[in-house]
Design a protein around this motif. Structure first.
Motif, PDB file in Angstrom:
ATOM      1  N   CYS A   1       0.838  -1.194  -0.011  1.00  0.00           N
ATOM      2  CA  CYS A   1      -0.027  -0.105  -0.105  1.00  0.00           C
ATOM      3  C   CYS A   1       1.080   1.338   0.247  1.00  0.00           C
ATOM      4  O   CYS A   1       1.563   1.283   1.080  1.00  0.00           O
ATOM      5  N   VAL A   2       0.968   1.937  -0.955  1.00  0.00           N
ATOM      6  CA  VAL A   2       1.749   3.224  -1.156  1.00  0.00           C
ATOM      7  C   VAL A   2       1.002   4.598  -1.179  1.00  0.00           C
ATOM      8  O   VAL A   2      -0.009   4.718  -1.537  1.00  0.00           O
ATOM      9  N   VAL A   3       1.644   5.275  -0.011  1.00  0.00           N
ATOM     10  CA  VAL A   3       0.985   6.619   0.321  1.00  0.00           C
ATOM     11  C   VAL A   3       1.818   7.762  -0.002  1.00  0.00           C
ATOM     12  O   VAL A   3       2.886   7.694   0.624  1.00  0.00           O
ATOM     13  N   GLU A   4       1.398   8.646  -0.835  1.00  0.00           N
ATOM     14  CA  GLU A   4       2.243   9.779  -1.211  1.00  0.00           C
ATOM     15  C   GLU A   4       2.031  10.841   0.131  1.00  0.00           C
ATOM     16  O   GLU A   4       1.125  10.996   0.707  1.00  0.00           O
ATOM     17  N   TRP A   5       3.297  11.412   0.619  1.00  0.00           N
ATOM     18  CA  TRP A   5       3.349  12.169   1.680  1.00  0.00           C
ATOM     19  C   TRP A   5       3.670  13.549   1.225  1.00  0.00           C
ATOM     20  O   TRP A   5       4.376  13.822   0.265  1.00  0.00           O
ATOM     21  N   PRO A   6       3.117  14.732   1.793  1.00  0.00           N
ATOM     22  CA  PRO A   6       3.015  15.904   1.236  1.00  0.00           C
ATOM     23  C   PRO A   6       4.483  16.688   1.445  1.00  0.00           C
ATOM     24  O   PRO A   6       4.819  17.603   0.616  1.00  0.00           O
ATOM     25  N   ASP A   7       5.566  16.156   2.258  1.00  0.00           N
ATOM     26  CA  ASP A   7       6.638  16.956   2.380  1.00  0.00           C
ATOM     27  C   ASP A   7       7.736  15.824   2.582  1.00  0.00           C
ATOM     28  O   ASP A   7       7.519  14.580   2.905  1.00  0.00           O
ATOM     29  N   GLU A   8       8.923  16.212   2.985  1.00  0.00           N
ATOM     30  CA  GLU A   8      10.044  15.402   3.278  1.00  0.00           C
ATOM     31  C   GLU A   8       9.941  14.832   4.626  1.00  0.00           C
ATOM     32  O   GLU A   8      10.849  13.849   4.909  1.00  0.00           O
ATOM     33  N   ASN A   9       9.446  15.323   5.458  1.00  0.00           N
ATOM     34  CA  ASN A   9       9.163  14.739   6.844  1.00  0.00           C
ATOM     35  C   ASN A   9       8.310  13.530   6.944  1.00  0.00           C
ATOM     36  O   ASN A   9       7.394  13.729   7.574  1.00  0.00           O
ATOM     37  N   LEU A  10       8.914  12.373   6.292  1.00  0.00           N
ATOM     38  CA  LEU A  10       8.061  11.321   6.504  1.00  0.00           C
ATOM     39  C   LEU A  10       8.158  10.657   7.774  1.00  0.00           C
ATOM     40  O   LEU A  10       8.864  10.829   8.643  1.00  0.00           O
ATOM     41  N   PRO A  11       6.834   9.806   8.082  1.00  0.00           N
ATOM     42  CA  PRO A  11       6.789   9.274   9.384  1.00  0.00           C
ATOM     43  C   PRO A  11       7.961   8.379   9.609  1.00  0.00           C
ATOM     44  O   PRO A  11       8.353   7.407   8.796  1.00  0.00           O
ATOM     45  N   THR A  12       8.493   8.371  10.866  1.00  0.00           N
ATOM     46  CA  THR A  12       9.646   7.222  11.451  1.00  0.00           C
ATOM     47  C   THR A  12       9.433   7.257  12.873  1.00  0.00           C
ATOM     48  O   THR A  12       8.629   7.936  13.463  1.00  0.00           O
ATOM     49  N   GLY A  13      10.071   6.137  13.149  1.00  0.00           N
ATOM     50  CA  GLY A  13      10.044   5.755  14.703  1.00  0.00           C
ATOM     51  C   GLY A  13       8.851   5.630  15.490  1.00  0.00           C
ATOM     52  O   GLY A  13       7.954   4.986  14.724  1.00  0.00           O
ATOM     53  N   MET A  14       8.435   6.350  16.378  1.00  0.00           N
ATOM     54  CA  MET A  14       7.174   6.407  17.089  1.00  0.00           C
ATOM     55  C   MET A  14       6.029   6.818  16.067  1.00  0.00           C
ATOM     56  O   MET A  14       4.901   6.550  16.328  1.00  0.00           O
ATOM     57  N   ASP A  15       6.216   7.900  15.357  1.00  0.00           N
ATOM     58  CA  ASP A  15       5.194   8.256  14.293  1.00  0.00           C
ATOM     59  C   ASP A  15       4.779   7.475  13.499  1.00  0.00           C
ATOM     60  O   ASP A  15       3.756   7.144  13.053  1.00  0.00           O
ATOM     61  N   LEU A  16       5.725   6.556  13.068  1.00  0.00           N
ATOM     62  CA  LEU A  16       5.099   5.420  11.974  1.00  0.00           C
ATOM     63  C   LEU A  16       4.820   4.228  12.501  1.00  0.00           C
ATOM     64  O   LEU A  16       3.612   3.681  12.099  1.00  0.00           O
ATOM     65  N   ALA A  17       5.186   4.076  13.854  1.00  0.00           N
ATOM     66  CA  ALA A  17       4.502   3.081  14.661  1.00  0.00           C
ATOM     67  C   ALA A  17       2.930   3.292  15.214  1.00  0.00           C
ATOM     68  O   ALA A  17       2.295   2.488  15.323  1.00  0.00           O
ATOM     69  N   ALA A  18       2.756   4.748  15.147  1.00  0.00           N
ATOM     70  CA  ALA A  18       0.979   4.971  15.632  1.00  0.00           C
ATOM     71  C   ALA A  18       0.393   4.878  14.410  1.00  0.00           C
ATOM     72  O   ALA A  18      -0.705   4.829  14.757  1.00  0.00           O
ATOM     73  N   ILE A  19       0.945   4.887  13.116  1.00  0.00           N
ATOM     74  CA  ILE A  19      -0.175   4.590  12.151  1.00  0.00           C
ATOM     75  C   ILE A  19       0.175   3.220  11.347  1.00  0.00           C
ATOM     76  O   ILE A  19      -0.911   2.630  10.772  1.00  0.00           O
ATOM     77  N   GLY A  20       1.418   2.663  11.206  1.00  0.00           N
ATOM     78  CA  GLY A  20       1.645   1.564  10.605  1.00  0.00           C
ATOM     79  C   GLY A  20       1.120   0.440  10.756  1.00  0.00           C
ATOM     80  O   GLY A  20       0.284  -0.246   9.809  1.00  0.00           O
ATOM     81  N   PRO A  21       0.543   0.076  11.910  1.00  0.00           N
ATOM     82  CA  PRO A  21      -0.245  -1.059  12.230  1.00  0.00           C
ATOM     83  C   PRO A  21      -1.569  -1.130  11.610  1.00  0.00           C
ATOM     84  O   PRO A  21      -2.438  -2.148  11.590  1.00  0.00           O
ATOM     85  N   ASP A  22      -2.248  -0.042  11.763  1.00  0.00           N
ATOM     86  CA  ASP A  22      -3.562   0.148  11.273  1.00  0.00           C
ATOM     87  C   ASP A  22      -3.714   0.052   9.727  1.00  0.00           C
ATOM     88  O   ASP A  22      -4.765  -0.428   9.159  1.00  0.00           O
ATOM     89  N   PHE A  23      -2.758   0.284   9.053  1.00  0.00           N
ATOM     90  CA  PHE A  23      -2.328  -0.228   7.417  1.00  0.00           C
ATOM     91  C   PHE A  23      -2.225  -1.813   7.384  1.00  0.00           C
ATOM     92  O   PHE A  23      -2.952  -2.514   6.905  1.00  0.00           O
ATOM     93  N   GLU A  24      -1.599  -2.287   8.133  1.00  0.00           N
ATOM     94  CA  GLU A  24      -0.856  -3.628   8.031  1.00  0.00           C
ATOM     95  C   GLU A  24      -1.970  -4.752   8.283  1.00  0.00           C
ATOM     96  O   GLU A  24      -2.209  -5.556   7.565  1.00  0.00           O
ATOM     97  N   LYS A  25      -3.000  -4.168   9.238  1.00  0.00           N
ATOM     98  CA  LYS A  25      -3.912  -5.361   9.727  1.00  0.00           C
ATOM     99  C   LYS A  25      -5.253  -4.572   9.273  1.00  0.00           C
ATOM    100  O   LYS A  25      -6.434  -5.086   9.793  1.00  0.00           O
ATOM    101  N   ASN A  26      -5.351  -3.627   8.230  1.00  0.00           N
ATOM    102  CA  ASN A  26      -6.612  -3.059   7.890  1.00  0.00           C
ATOM    103  C   ASN A  26      -7.628  -4.083   7.079  1.00  0.00           C
ATOM    104  O   ASN A  26      -7.201  -5.043   6.571  1.00  0.00           O
ATOM    105  N   LYS A  27      -8.899  -3.981   7.337  1.00  0.00           N
ATOM    106  CA  LYS A  27      -9.778  -5.058   6.991  1.00  0.00           C
ATOM    107  C   LYS A  27      -9.894  -5.047   5.278  1.00  0.00           C
ATOM    108  O   LYS A  27     -10.357  -6.115   4.735  1.00  0.00           O
ATOM    109  N   LEU A  28      -9.161  -4.106   4.621  1.00  0.00           N
ATOM    110  CA  LEU A  28      -9.205  -4.051   3.207  1.00  0.00           C
ATOM    111  C   LEU A  28      -8.319  -5.061   2.870  1.00  0.00           C
ATOM    112  O   LEU A  28      -8.240  -5.626   1.539  1.00  0.00           O
ATOM    113  N   PHE A  29      -7.354  -5.485   3.493  1.00  0.00           N
ATOM    114  CA  PHE A  29      -6.178  -6.337   3.059  1.00  0.00           C
ATOM    115  C   PHE A  29      -6.114  -7.743   3.980  1.00  0.00           C
ATOM    116  O   PHE A  29      -5.580  -7.809   5.208  1.00  0.00           O
ATOM    117  N   PRO A  30      -6.877  -8.814   3.458  1.00  0.00           N
ATOM    118  CA  PRO A  30      -7.014  -9.748   4.353  1.00  0.00           C
ATOM    119  C   PRO A  30      -5.632 -10.776   4.612  1.00  0.00           C
ATOM    120  O   PRO A  30      -5.907 -11.392   5.579  1.00  0.00           O
TER     121      PRO A  30
END
Length: 283
Positions: A164-193
């Motif tokens: 799942c590829v998401v364009e980000w608006p600037d160079e401050n891409l999420p990493t560390g705790m910021d990425l951990a706050a959103i990554g699991p919601d994509f990984e286990k999303n109901k759209l992707f069995p």
């Protein structure tokens, strides 16, 4: 039981490599991957990759990969380059190698010292190939993903494993705790069995992307080869990146070069390095 291993990485995407060409796949390798991948408490890695006997006539070996949570993945672009480097330095000194994977047979070509190009096969943006549900048949150039409390405009791409590829608006891409706050919601999303790998990318220009990744089964990693391929493929479909021209993808652990050809075949080029060898006790 004591086993020998080689620690290798491609742009910091690191695995514990086991030479299983004589013994075959170990019975308890999934459990070993959970135990040995723990950083600070064991060897530490994104998982285990086993180099097994070839599965098809004429191949040089088979790659089997296990994530840090013990789940088995079908394909790893950084991992397959490291398998080629291992084979080259351990009895298969050829500039072209054929490696079987659960995502099909891959051809690897040596570009120079510790540098390999992998023919990754064709990408697909069709929902059935990821798989994805509830988003139409595809191509999934733009699909809405509800995750982490908001709607995201994403692209869905299969490289033999789902992305799942998401364009980000600037160079401050999420990493560390910021990425951990959103990554699991994509990984286990109901759209992707079957779960999904998620790439957040910033487009510097048509031939330069910056990327951060949340990998299915491993969390944030320093690099993801199939993720870089999926990101460039998605941007080709969106008319951002050109075909038949190398696109540089900057990751936490280094840079990879991706070429999406006019026939949808994808080439992945980058380093494969040995960090160290050792022995470890396993149950």
């Amino acid at each position: 039981m004591r086993i020998s291993f080689t620690k290798m990485h491609g742009c910091g995407n690191d695995y514990i490599y086991l030479d299983c060409r004589q013994t075959g796949l170990p019975e308890h390798v999934a459990d070993w991957s959970v135990k040995l991948s723990r950083r600070h408490f064991s060897v530490g890695a994104d998982g285990i990759i086993c180099i097994c006997p070839p599965s098809t006539p004429g191949a040089d070996a088979t790659m089997r990969m296990f994530n840090a949570d013990g789940s088995e993945g079908k394909m790893c672009g950084n991992g397959v380059r490291c398998v080629a480097e291992f084979l080259y330095t351990h009895g298969a000194e050829k500039d072209s190698l054929e490696i079987d994977t659960l995502a099909g047979r891959k051809t690897l070509r040596r570009l120079g010292e510790g540098q390999w190009q992998a023919e990754m096969g064709c990408f697909s943006a069709m929902a059935a190939d990821l798989p994805a549900v509830g988003v139409g048949e595809g191509p999934l150039v733009h699909m809405t993903v509800e995750a982490a409390g908001r709607s995201w405009d994403a692209a869905g791409v299969s490289m033999g494993n789902p992305h799942c590829v998401v364009e980000w608006p600037d160079e401050n891409l999420p990493t560390g705790m910021d990425l951990a706050a959103i990554g699991p919601d994509f990984e286990k999303n109901k759209l992707f069995p079957e779960g999904v790998n998620t790439e957040f990318i910033y487009v510097r220009d048509a031939t330069h992307l910056k990327m951060r990744v949340w990998e299915r089964g491993s969390g944030e990693t320093m690099a993801c080869g199939t993720g870089a391929c999926a990101s460039v493929s998605a941007m080709v479909l969106r008319g951002v990146c050109p075909r038949d021209v190398p696109v540089e993808v900057e990751l936490l652990g280094g840079k990879l070069n991706i070429t999406v050809r006019s026939d949808d075949h994808v080439l992945l080029s980058g380093p494969a390095e040995t960090a160290f060898t050792g022995e470890v006790e396993v149950d």
